[in-house]
Each structure stands twice: as C-alpha cells, then as structure tokens.
Design a protein around this motif. Structure first.
Motif, PDB file in Angstrom:
ATOM      1  N   ILE A 106     -30.393 -10.879  70.068  1.00 12.53           N
ATOM      2  CA  ILE A 106     -29.419 -11.947  69.808  1.00 12.53           C
ATOM      3  C   ILE A 106     -28.002 -11.408  70.001  1.00 12.53           C
ATOM      4  CG2 ILE A 106     -28.414 -13.384  67.975  1.00 12.53           C
ATOM      5  CD1 ILE A 106     -31.345 -13.756  66.941  1.00 12.53           C
ATOM      6  N   ALA A 107     -27.767 -10.197  69.504  1.00 15.79           N
ATOM      7  CA  ALA A 107     -26.443  -9.582  69.669  1.00 15.79           C
ATOM      8  C   ALA A 107     -26.128  -9.414  71.156  1.00 15.79           C
ATOM      9  CB  ALA A 107     -26.377  -8.238  68.961  1.00 15.79           C
ATOM     10  N   MET A 108     -27.114  -8.943  71.925  1.00 14.53           N
ATOM     11  CA  MET A 108     -26.866  -8.726  73.352  1.00 14.53           C
ATOM     12  C   MET A 108     -26.649 -10.045  74.094  1.00 14.53           C
ATOM     13  SD  MET A 108     -28.579  -5.280  74.420  1.00 14.53           S
ATOM     14  CE  MET A 108     -30.017  -5.844  75.210  1.00 14.53           C
ATOM     15  N   PHE A 109     -27.434 -11.040  73.720  1.00 17.16           N
ATOM     16  CA  PHE A 109     -27.281 -12.356  74.348  1.00 17.16           C
ATOM     17  C   PHE A 109     -25.858 -12.872  74.122  1.00 17.16           C
ATOM     18  CE2 PHE A 109     -27.699 -17.046  74.234  1.00 17.16           C
ATOM     19  CZ  PHE A 109     -28.217 -17.255  75.511  1.00 17.16           C
ATOM     20  N   PHE A 110     -25.419 -12.748  72.881  1.00 20.99           N
ATOM     21  CA  PHE A 110     -24.073 -13.219  72.540  1.00 20.99           C
ATOM     22  C   PHE A 110     -23.014 -12.378  73.237  1.00 20.99           C
ATOM     23  CE2 PHE A 110     -20.372 -13.253  69.647  1.00 20.99           C
ATOM     24  CZ  PHE A 110     -20.129 -14.624  69.584  1.00 20.99           C
ATOM     25  N   LYS A 151     -24.241 -12.008  77.601  1.00 23.95           N
ATOM     26  CA  LYS A 151     -24.523 -13.236  78.348  1.00 23.95           C
ATOM     27  C   LYS A 151     -23.430 -14.284  78.099  1.00 23.95           C
ATOM     28  CE  LYS A 151     -27.088 -15.502  80.999  1.00 23.95           C
ATOM     29  NZ  LYS A 151     -27.431 -14.984  82.323  1.00 23.95           N
ATOM     30  N   LEU A 152     -23.099 -14.490  76.834  1.00 18.23           N
ATOM     31  CA  LEU A 152     -22.117 -15.530  76.528  1.00 18.23           C
ATOM     32  C   LEU A 152     -20.689 -14.987  76.624  1.00 18.23           C
ATOM     33  CD1 LEU A 152     -23.983 -17.209  73.533  1.00 18.23           C
ATOM     34  CD2 LEU A 152     -24.022 -17.895  75.928  1.00 18.23           C
ATOM     35  N   GLY A 153     -20.469 -13.791  76.088  1.00 14.20           N
ATOM     36  CA  GLY A 153     -19.197 -13.107  76.295  1.00 14.20           C
ATOM     37  C   GLY A 153     -17.994 -13.611  75.505  1.00 14.20           C
ATOM     38  N   PRO A 154     -16.787 -13.151  75.895  1.00 10.46           N
ATOM     39  CA  PRO A 154     -15.563 -13.376  75.115  1.00 10.46           C
ATOM     40  C   PRO A 154     -15.235 -14.849  74.867  1.00 10.46           C
ATOM     41  CG  PRO A 154     -15.166 -11.783  76.855  1.00 10.46           C
ATOM     42  CD  PRO A 154     -16.554 -12.309  77.065  1.00 10.46           C
ATOM     43  N   ALA A 165     -17.270 -17.194  74.104  1.00 11.09           N
ATOM     44  CA  ALA A 165     -18.026 -17.589  72.923  1.00 11.09           C
ATOM     45  C   ALA A 165     -17.359 -17.024  71.669  1.00 11.09           C
ATOM     46  CB  ALA A 165     -19.461 -17.086  73.029  1.00 11.09           C
ATOM     47  N   ALA A 166     -16.903 -15.782  71.764  1.00 17.14           N
ATOM     48  CA  ALA A 166     -16.239 -15.163  70.614  1.00 17.14           C
ATOM     49  C   ALA A 166     -14.989 -15.955  70.258  1.00 17.14           C
ATOM     50  CB  ALA A 166     -15.886 -13.721  70.925  1.00 17.14           C
ATOM     51  N   LYS A 167     -14.270 -16.371  71.291  1.00 16.90           N
ATOM     52  CA  LYS A 167     -13.036 -17.119  71.059  1.00 16.90           C
ATOM     53  C   LYS A 167     -13.345 -18.411  70.301  1.00 16.90           C
ATOM     54  CE  LYS A 167      -9.418 -19.360  73.652  1.00 16.90           C
ATOM     55  NZ  LYS A 167      -9.037 -19.746  75.004  1.00 16.90           N
ATOM     56  N   HIS A 168     -14.380 -19.078  70.741  1.00 19.64           N
ATOM     57  CA  HIS A 168     -14.737 -20.319  70.072  1.00 19.64           C
ATOM     58  C   HIS A 168     -15.210 -20.069  68.641  1.00 19.64           C
ATOM     59  CE1 HIS A 168     -17.223 -23.686  68.791  1.00 19.64           C
ATOM     60  NE2 HIS A 168     -16.403 -24.432  69.514  1.00 19.64           N
ATOM     61  N   ALA A 169     -16.025 -19.039  68.481  1.00 18.92           N
ATOM     62  CA  ALA A 169     -16.559 -18.746  67.145  1.00 18.92           C
ATOM     63  C   ALA A 169     -15.436 -18.424  66.174  1.00 18.92           C
ATOM     64  CB  ALA A 169     -17.551 -17.586  67.222  1.00 18.92           C
ATOM     65  N   LEU A 170     -14.379 -17.792  66.697  1.00 23.42           N
ATOM     66  CA  LEU A 170     -13.277 -17.408  65.822  1.00 23.42           C
ATOM     67  C   LEU A 170     -12.266 -18.539  65.649  1.00 23.42           C
ATOM     68  CD1 LEU A 170     -12.786 -13.822  67.219  1.00 23.42           C
ATOM     69  CD2 LEU A 170     -13.622 -14.406  64.943  1.00 23.42           C
ATOM     70  N   GLY A 171     -12.494 -19.640  66.321  1.00 19.90           N
ATOM     71  CA  GLY A 171     -11.624 -20.805  66.156  1.00 19.90           C
ATOM     72  C   GLY A 171     -10.274 -20.620  66.836  1.00 19.90           C
ATOM     73  N   GLY A 172     -10.232 -19.989  68.002  1.00 17.11           N
ATOM     74  CA  GLY A 172      -8.978 -19.873  68.742  1.00 17.11           C
ATOM     75  C   GLY A 172      -8.744 -18.463  69.235  1.00 17.11           C
ATOM     76  N   ASN A 173      -7.542 -18.258  69.757  1.00 18.50           N
ATOM     77  CA  ASN A 173      -7.235 -16.961  70.342  1.00 18.50           C
ATOM     78  C   ASN A 173      -6.876 -15.928  69.284  1.00 18.50           C
ATOM     79  OD1 ASN A 173      -7.404 -15.988  72.852  1.00 18.50           O
ATOM     80  ND2 ASN A 173      -5.658 -17.180  73.659  1.00 18.50           N
ATOM     81  N   ARG A 174      -7.756 -15.020  69.023  1.00 23.74           N
ATOM     82  CA  ARG A 174      -7.445 -13.955  68.072  1.00 23.74           C
ATOM     83  C   ARG A 174      -7.915 -12.658  68.691  1.00 23.74           C
ATOM     84  NH1 ARG A 174      -9.319 -16.142  62.287  1.00 23.74           N
ATOM     85  NH2 ARG A 174      -7.606 -17.573  61.946  1.00 23.74           N
ATOM     86  N   ALA A 231     -21.105  -6.786  69.054  1.00 23.39           N
ATOM     87  CA  ALA A 231     -22.245  -7.465  69.663  1.00 23.39           C
ATOM     88  C   ALA A 231     -22.730  -6.747  70.921  1.00 23.39           C
ATOM     89  CB  ALA A 231     -21.884  -8.916  69.986  1.00 23.39           C
ATOM     90  N   ARG A 232     -21.784  -6.179  71.675  1.00 28.61           N
ATOM     91  CA  ARG A 232     -22.193  -5.535  72.930  1.00 28.61           C
ATOM     92  C   ARG A 232     -22.712  -4.127  72.723  1.00 28.61           C
ATOM     93  NH1 ARG A 232     -17.589  -7.337  77.360  1.00 28.61           N
ATOM     94  NH2 ARG A 232     -18.598  -9.324  77.846  1.00 28.61           N
ATOM     95  N   LEU A 233     -22.034  -3.380  71.841  1.00 32.66           N
ATOM     96  CA  LEU A 233     -22.376  -1.960  71.744  1.00 32.66           C
ATOM     97  C   LEU A 233     -22.873  -1.506  70.377  1.00 32.66           C
ATOM     98  CD1 LEU A 233     -19.411  -0.592  73.871  1.00 32.66           C
ATOM     99  CD2 LEU A 233     -21.812  -0.732  74.526  1.00 32.66           C
TER     100      LEU A 233
END
Ligand code: PHE
Length: 447
Positions: free
Chosen positions: A394-398, A401-404, A406-415, A426-428
């Motif tokens: 799941i960590a690798m998929f996120f 595969k989904l990448g930055p 997805a992270a931006k959205h999960a964090l609710g904006g540009n952080r 998630a990657r390493l």
C-alpha cells in the motif's frame, strides 16, 4: 444503483476510524506483549513504528479509499486500471479480514464472559487462585466459548447489517465516547493504587534487558494491527468520506487517540499488576487475571472491574464491525447482493472459521501447524505477515504509483515540507523498514 453512503461529518468519521483502531489490540494485546517483552524499550520501538510507518500508511489507505470511492479490491482498479496487479493487495486484505475476525470474535467472547461473571458477582466469592484460573477453565470449556463467540459475532453482524450510517456511524457515536469516558475514569482511579508509580516506570523507562529481535518484530507487527492497517479496513472507511475532505490531520488524530488508549490501558493494567505483586509477563491471560482481582481486594473494585470489561467489549465491537465491513462492502458492491444477505452469510462463515480458534484451547489443542495452534497461527500469520506485507505494498502504491499529487491532496493543499516527508516515508522508509522486517521474520520462522 443507490448513491454511496457517506459519514455525516468529520467527527463521525473520526469516531468510526478510532473505533476501528482502538480495540482488543490496545487493551488486551498491547499490555501483554509489553509485559512479555519487558516493558520500556518495547514501548519506545512501538511508538517509533506508529509515527514513522503507521501514520503515513494510514494516510495512504484513507487516500486510496476516499479518491476511489470503492472497497478494497476495486479501489486499486479505479486508481490504476482494470485487472491491475495491485488489486492482489485487496485479495490479501479480504483473506486477512476473515482470519482476524475469526479469532478476534473468540477473544471478544472471553471479554463478554468476564463481563457477565463480573455482573453476577462471581469473583466476589472466589479466592485469588480461583480467580486466576478462570480463563484457564473457560479454555477447557468448548461449549461456553462457542456460545460467547456466537453472541459476539451476532452483535457484530447486527450492527453491520444496518449499514454505514444507521449501523457503523450510530454505534461508534455511542460506544466510543463511552469508552473514552470509562478509560479516563479508570486512569484516575489507578493513580491511588500502590503500584501506579511502578507501572509508569515499567512502561516509560528505557530498559532493554528483556528485548529480543523477536520482540522488535512483534512491535512492528503490532503497530499495523493496532491501527487496523494493511488489510483495507481504513481503505473501506475512507471510501465513505466525501472527496473534498482533507485527511492527513484526521489520520494524525486517530493515531494519537489509538496510542493514548493503549498507553492508558497499559498504565491501568500494570498498576493493578504491581499493586498485587503479579507477574507482568503472564502472556495473553494478563488482563483476565489482573482485573478481576480488584473484586476481592478493594472496596469499589467490583464496580471498577464491571466498568473495565464493559469498556473492553465496546472497544472490541467497534473494531470487529470494521473488520466485517471490509468483506461486506466488497461483496455488496461487486456482486450487487443485498447487504443483509451478505452480512449474515459472511458472519456465519467467519463464525465457523472462528470455531477452530475457540477449540484451540481444548479439543484441538494438540493439533498444530508449524508448532502453533489455529488460534496462534491466525494471530501470528495476520499481524506478522499479512498486515505488514499489505502495508508495504500500500505504501509503495501510494508513493510510486500515485505520487506527489496524491500527497498534495491528502495534505489538503501545497505543503512542500510535509509532502516531501510523506513521499519519503511511503516510497522509501516504510517499504525498506517493513521489507527488512519481513525478510528477517521469514528467516527466523523457516530457517
Ligand atoms: N485495530 C484493532 C485493534 O487494535 C484490530 C483490527 C485490525 C481492526 C485490523 C481492523 C483491522 O484491536
């Protein structure tokens, strides 16, 4: 096709997700594995795992559920493509749900039995020895265990039957605040016990004496189990979130609640252990031996024990419904069968599978696979293999595969800072750390 159900608001979701996370893992398992691993250092490793691996994977699962609006197998198809190999994570998760809930319900049954015995005042009439052999006697009584396992499973089914809003949300709204209230009460009560200070010292001093490599593996596995990670429970709950909701903060809140409850339960249980000079390393029977002792020893002890086992049954139930929901959501969506039918059929299958665990302490006690009874096998296989392996992918998929984005959205904006941290984990960090642990575990088990 009816529209997908959604949680009413953020609070409802936080209660449901914490309801899933906080369970037997926190109140029964965490104290006893801390005890068998000697306290302090084990706790520290567990906390590090929660922060560095657990919370990032929690965010990843929420995101996968929320952005796909699908249950555990199809979510990977929606986010990748039809027949994506990633959907195997979903299959693994479904299998884990069956296995975990089957033994979870048996332990839930023990808790109900102890609540019943507390209510009828059975412990009041007993000696110390009789009290500490209660669980052993229950183990020797297959009929009684199967009955309570049945009752626990029936309660779980009857909540899930009613659906996301009327079942899961409504019951979590009642049970979770009740649980927190009772736990705070018990914590305050434990302060005046003679063993309170020693309990704190045991949990929070860095003492590596009893820590072994196997203990480190146990801490990692437990951090997945306690946060309900690696098998899709959080993906499924996330799929009932509206798409616009930001999720990272919610994940942190749930992680904190889960950790606080585990530590508080540990403080209470070890305070009782040290007050009466009991053995911290008693294993799975720890909670069942210590709490009933209050009955005979202390004035309001009876009420305290009644409250304690009620709290544990609440915690167990809000987790078991999330386990069942993983399977029910998948089937309902995929096969378009009615929720009622799916829930009952799944409940019956899991009940039957759970019989193997209930009989592990009596009729089937000599039946072992790789030296483990069914109960131990299901418990160890899920928390030390299924969940970490699921979590790793799941960590690798996120991460990959989904990448930055997805992270931006999960964090609710540009952080940028947080986003980079999340991607790193998630990657390493998570894949490498968990990967090493799994390989080491395989080596230890199969050498
Ligand atoms: N987190 C729950 C507990 O600590 C158990 C659980 C595991 C629930 C996996 C759902 C999924 O008791």
């Amino acid at each position: 096709m009816t529209a997908r159900a959604h949680w009413t608001n953020r609070l409802a979701f936080i209660l449901a997700a914490s309801g899933s996370a906080v369970g037997l893992g926190n109140i029964w398992k965490f104290p006893y594995i801390t005890g068998t691993n000697g306290g302090g250092a084990f706790v520290l490793i567990y906390l590090v795992c929660i922060a560095l691996v657990g919370i990032p994977i929690f965010i990843a699962e929420l995101y996968i559920g929320q952005s796909s609006q699908k249950s555990v197998v199809e979510s990977f198809e929606v986010l990748d493509r039809k027949n994506s190999p990633w959907k195997s994570i979903g299959w693994l998760g479904l299998a884990a749900a069956f296995l975990i809930l089957s033994f979870y319900s048996v332990v839930g049954g023990w808790v109900l039995d102890f609540e019943y015995r507390s209510l009828i005042g059975e412990f009041t009439r007993e000696t110390d020895d009789q009290i500490s052999s209660t669980l052993g006697n229950l183990f020797g009584n297959p009929g009684r265990q199967l009955l309570w396992h049945f009752i626990f499973m029936a309660m779980t089914v009857s909540i899930v039957l009613r659906g996301v809003k009327e079942g899961l949300e409504k019951w979590n709204k009642i049970l979770m605040p009740g649980l927190i209230l009772m736990l705070v009460g018990l914590l305050v009560y434990s302060v005046q016990l003679d063993g309170f200070m020693q309990s704190l010292k045991y949990l929070f001093s860095f003492n590596t004496d009893a820590l072994t490599p196997a203990g480190v593996l146990e801490a990692v596995g437990h951090s997945f189990f306690t946060l309900s990670l690696g098998m899709g429970a959080i993906i499924t709950y996330g799929s009932y979130l509206q798409k616009r909701e930001a999720i990272a903060r919610t994940a942190i809140v749930v992680g904190l609640v889960d950790t606080a409850v585990a530590l508080a339960a540990g403080v209470v249980i070890f305070a009782v252990v040290f007050t009466f000079g009991m053995e911290p390393g008693a294993g799975p029977s720890l909670m069942f031996k210590t709490l009933p002792m209050l009955f005979v020893k202390l004035p309001v002890g009876q009420i305290v024990a009644i409250i304690f086992f009620l709290l544990v049954s609440f915690a167990a139930l809000t987790s078991s419904v999330s386990l069942l929901e993983v399977v029910v959501a998948y089937w309902e969506e995929k096969k378009k069968i009615s929720r009622k039918v799916v829930t009952i059929v799944t409940g019956v299958i899991i009940y039957a599978l759970g019989m193997l665990s209930a009989l592990s302490t009596n009729v089937l006690s000599d039946f072992k696979i790789m030296g483990l009874t069914f109960f131990d096998l299901f418990d160890k296989a899920t928390s030390q293999y299924f969940l970490p392996i699921g979590g790793l992918f799941i960590a690798m998929f996120f991460g990959w595969k989904l990448g930055p984005e997805a992270a931006k959205h999960a964090l609710g904006g540009n952080r940028p800072g947080f986003s980079a941290g999340l991607m790193w984990s998630a990657r390493l960090v998570a894949p490498i750390a968990v990967g090493i642990i799994i390989i080491y575990k395989i080596y230890m088990d199969f050498q």
